[in-house]
Motif scaffolding. Structure first.
Motif, short mmCIF file in Angstrom:
data_model
loop_
_atom_site.label_atom_id
_atom_site.label_comp_id
_atom_site.label_asym_id
_atom_site.label_seq_id
_atom_site.Cartn_x
_atom_site.Cartn_y
_atom_site.Cartn_z
N LEU A 180 55.08 76.35 41.39
CA LEU A 180 55.33 77.13 40.18
C LEU A 180 53.99 77.30 39.46
O LEU A 180 53.37 76.32 39.04
N ALA A 181 53.59 78.56 39.35
CA ALA A 181 52.34 78.90 38.66
C ALA A 181 52.69 79.90 37.57
O ALA A 181 53.02 81.04 37.87
N GLN A 210 49.79 81.77 49.70
CA GLN A 210 50.48 81.18 50.84
C GLN A 210 50.70 79.69 50.61
O GLN A 210 49.87 79.00 50.03
N LEU A 211 51.85 79.22 51.06
CA LEU A 211 52.16 77.80 51.10
C LEU A 211 52.44 77.46 52.56
O LEU A 211 53.31 78.10 53.18
N VAL A 212 51.73 76.50 53.09
CA VAL A 212 51.88 76.15 54.49
C VAL A 212 52.37 74.71 54.60
O VAL A 212 51.69 73.78 54.18
N LEU A 218 46.29 78.32 46.26
CA LEU A 218 46.20 78.60 44.83
C LEU A 218 45.31 77.56 44.20
O LEU A 218 45.33 76.40 44.61
N SER A 219 44.61 77.94 43.18
CA SER A 219 43.83 76.96 42.45
C SER A 219 44.77 75.94 41.82
O SER A 219 45.80 76.30 41.26
N ALA A 220 44.43 74.68 41.98
CA ALA A 220 45.28 73.62 41.42
C ALA A 220 45.46 73.79 39.92
O ALA A 220 46.48 73.41 39.36
N PHE A 221 44.47 74.41 39.30
CA PHE A 221 44.54 74.63 37.85
C PHE A 221 45.72 75.49 37.47
O PHE A 221 46.30 75.34 36.40
#
Length: 115
Positions: A98-99, A3-5, A26-29
């Motif tokens: 973007l992951a 999710q992006l809030v 999401l993990s920043a990594f």
């Protein structure tokens, strides 16, 4: 589920400022690039700004010198500081992350600039 809030949108007069925030679950990594897009009624989706893991930034021509994108990797959050707002900045602003090869996008936050 990722999710992006987004938050921080609203109504502002021309010449004013707003700060948008977007936090990713999401993990920043895993996140390579975080970006802000916008879409105004009847117009195509437009890249506003992006920032990669190393802190390099890119801006759309229409916002250069007025908007600043920043990132707090510890909190998986990207910010968009918008100054000297114009009526033509009115749009829904969407955050993306973007992951790897997957691009996640938030629901968007409305920014309305009145004259």
């Amino acid at each position: 589920q990722v999710q992006l809030v987004e938050s921080g949108g609203g109504l502002v007069q021309a010449g004013g400022s707003l700060r948008l925030s977007c936090t990713a679950s999401l993990s920043a990594f895993r996140i390579n690039v975080m970006s802000w897009f916008r879409q105004a009624p009847g117009k195509e989706l437009e890249l506003v700004a992006s920032i990669d893991k190393g802190g390099s930034t890119t801006y759309g021509d229409s916002v250069k010198g007025r908007f600043t994108v920043s990132r707090d990797s510890a909190e998986n959050t990207v910010y968009l500081q918008m100054n000297s707002l114009k009526t033509e900045d009115t749009a829904v602003y969407l955050c993306s992350a973007l992951a790897g090869y997957i691009n996640y996008r938030g629901q968007g936050t409305q920014v309305t600039v009145s004259s």
